[in-house]
Design a protein around this motif. Structure first.
Motif, PDB file in Angstrom:
ATOM      1  N   ASP A 163       0.833  -1.213  -0.180  1.00  0.00           N
ATOM      2  CA  ASP A 163      -0.032   0.059  -0.159  1.00  0.00           C
ATOM      3  C   ASP A 163       0.774   1.224   0.050  1.00  0.00           C
ATOM      4  N   SER A 164       1.856   1.159   0.747  1.00  0.00           N
ATOM      5  CA  SER A 164       2.849   2.459   0.954  1.00  0.00           C
ATOM      6  C   SER A 164       3.645   2.802  -0.651  1.00  0.00           C
ATOM      7  N   ASP A 221       2.580   1.650  -3.429  1.00  0.00           N
ATOM      8  CA  ASP A 221       1.293   2.083  -4.518  1.00  0.00           C
ATOM      9  C   ASP A 221       1.271   3.490  -4.215  1.00  0.00           C
ATOM     10  N   LYS A 222       1.288   4.089  -2.898  1.00  0.00           N
ATOM     11  CA  LYS A 222       0.666   5.567  -2.565  1.00  0.00           C
ATOM     12  C   LYS A 222       1.972   6.033  -3.304  1.00  0.00           C
ATOM     13  N   ALA A 237       1.814   6.534  -6.780  1.00  0.00           N
ATOM     14  CA  ALA A 237       0.834   7.360  -7.325  1.00  0.00           C
ATOM     15  C   ALA A 237       1.304   9.036  -7.226  1.00  0.00           C
ATOM     16  N   GLU A 238       1.871   9.281  -5.988  1.00  0.00           N
ATOM     17  CA  GLU A 238       2.410  10.678  -6.019  1.00  0.00           C
ATOM     18  C   GLU A 238       3.491  10.844  -6.956  1.00  0.00           C
TER      19      GLU A 238
END
Length: 150
Positions: A22-23, A25-26, A29-30
């Motif tokens: 999740d980290s 992926d975040k 995305a950023e």
């Protein structure tokens, strides 16, 4: 009892993997938003704002700078892009593909504009950006700058 410890360890391990995913992926995305903002600022010719997406003394490889990796300050970056904007005031880049790969983003795009002699150009370019802690640290740009008329 041993089976319960193994089960609990497995649950903790899976939770850690999901959390890391999740980290990542975040962050990815950023970073993709940063790349999209990069091209928006480029197309608006906002050179100072564009330079703020880089670390101070980022590394560049670009045929216009020679064959070697070159470090440039934000001030040098602004000067170089301001000169580009004066030479080609209508220069624009259009992204055709973005390929994320960890902390690197490979971007294919087409640059278009008009040269001082009023001839229009279209140039396919590929840039590999390395992003660390939300800033571009490397900008490795490749395109064919061979002049076939010479």
């Amino acid at each position: 009892m041993k089976a319960i410890k193994i089960l609990i360890s497995g649950i903790i391990f899976c939770s850690m993997l999901i959390s890391c995913s999740d980290s990542n992926d975040k962050i990815q995305a950023e970073n993709e938003k940063l790349i999209e903002n990069y091209f928006k600022l480029f197309n608006e010719h906002k050179w100072k704002e564009l330079s703020e997406l880089y670390v101070e003394n980022a590394e560049f490889r670009d045929p216009s700078l020679g064959q070697k990796l070159v470090k440039q300050s934000k001030a040098e970056f602004i000067k170089r892009y301001s000169q580009l904007g004066q030479i080609c005031p209508d220069i624009k880049d259009e992204i055709t593909h973005i390929y994320p790969s960890g902390d690197h983003f490979i971007v294919e795009f087409v640059s278009t504009g008009t040269t001082p002699d009023k001839s229009e150009f279209e140039l396919a370019i590929c840039t590999i950006f390395k992003i660390e802690n939300g800033k571009i640290t490397k900008d490795l740009t490749y395109y064919n700058n061979f002049d076939e008329t010479k």
